[in-house]
Design a protein around this motif. Structure first.
Motif, PDB file in Angstrom:
ATOM      1  N   TYR A 123      32.870  49.877  39.520  1.00  0.00           N
ATOM      2  CA  TYR A 123      32.947  49.054  40.717  1.00  0.00           C
ATOM      3  C   TYR A 123      32.840  47.591  40.328  1.00  0.00           C
ATOM      4  N   PRO A 124      33.571  46.693  40.897  1.00  0.00           N
ATOM      5  CA  PRO A 124      34.550  46.798  41.966  1.00  0.00           C
ATOM      6  C   PRO A 124      35.986  46.961  41.452  1.00  0.00           C
ATOM      7  N   TYR A 125      36.131  47.025  40.129  1.00  0.00           N
ATOM      8  CA  TYR A 125      37.487  47.066  39.569  1.00  0.00           C
ATOM      9  C   TYR A 125      38.176  48.405  39.807  1.00  0.00           C
ATOM     10  N   ASN A 126      37.396  49.422  40.173  1.00  0.00           N
ATOM     11  CA  ASN A 126      38.022  50.696  40.534  1.00  0.00           C
ATOM     12  C   ASN A 126      38.859  50.549  41.805  1.00  0.00           C
ATOM     13  N   PHE A 127      38.541  49.541  42.631  1.00  0.00           N
ATOM     14  CA  PHE A 127      39.357  49.267  43.813  1.00  0.00           C
ATOM     15  C   PHE A 127      40.795  48.965  43.407  1.00  0.00           C
ATOM     16  N   ALA A 128      40.965  48.225  42.314  1.00  0.00           N
ATOM     17  CA  ALA A 128      42.313  47.863  41.863  1.00  0.00           C
ATOM     18  C   ALA A 128      43.114  49.117  41.536  1.00  0.00           C
TER      19      ALA A 128
END
Length: 172
Positions: A123-128
């Motif tokens: 998180y938060p790059y898993n949003f990408a």
């Protein structure tokens, strides 16, 4: 820039976007498409910047944009292969440039896409990764839906010749 070109071309060829996206100004710029992409970009930048903060929000958007960039390049490489075969221009001289190199490019891009998903970033790059996957899936669903309902529209994609583009833009 690439999204503006894609939206413009799809509109011009009558594939998916409204005809208003194919209107160009005196310099040949598809202004309606440009302003639409600008509005989406401003909305996304503000939304992600407010939610994650400006730096992290920018990174999340940048990483999710990589999915689209890779997808566009893979589709371009695949269309080069398909177009070369359709035109009957595939021969031993063109084999490397029109088949082998695009296949290597597609394989490399698929590898990068998979490595962005497995393992899923923290998180938060898993949003990408999640946003990228959802948007790619949405693009395929819309394309498939259009193909089932109006296959001639999908068949029009890329059907405009360079001469037709020049004539079309001159008349707009």
């Amino acid at each position: 820039t690439s999204m503006t070109r894609i939206f413009y071309a799809f509109s011009r060829d009558g594939v998916i976007f409204p005809q208003s996206f194919s209107k160009v100004d005196g310099t040949g710029t598809p202004v309606n498409t440009l302003f639409f992409i600008l509005a989406i970009s401003i909305f996304l930048c503000l939304s992600f910047g407010l939610y994650f903060g400006p730096v992290t929000g920018g990174y999340v958007l940048l990483f999710s944009d990589a999915f689209f960039s890779f997808l566009i390049r893979s589709i371009s490489s695949a269309s080069l292969i398909v177009g070369t075969f359709r035109e009957g221009k595939m021969n031993m001289r063109s084999l490397a440039g029109y088949l082998i190199i695009p296949l290597i490019s597609i394989a490399a891009l698929i590898y990068v896409l998979i490595s962005d998903i497995i393992p899923l970033p923290s998180y938060p790059y898993n949003f990408a990764s999640i946003i990228g996957i959802i948007m790619i899936a949405a693009a395929f669903v819309v394309t498939f839906y259009t193909w089932v309902r109006e296959p001639e529209r999908i068949g029009n994609a890329g059907s405009t010749s360079i001469e037709e583009i020049i004539d079309y833009e001159a008349s707009s």
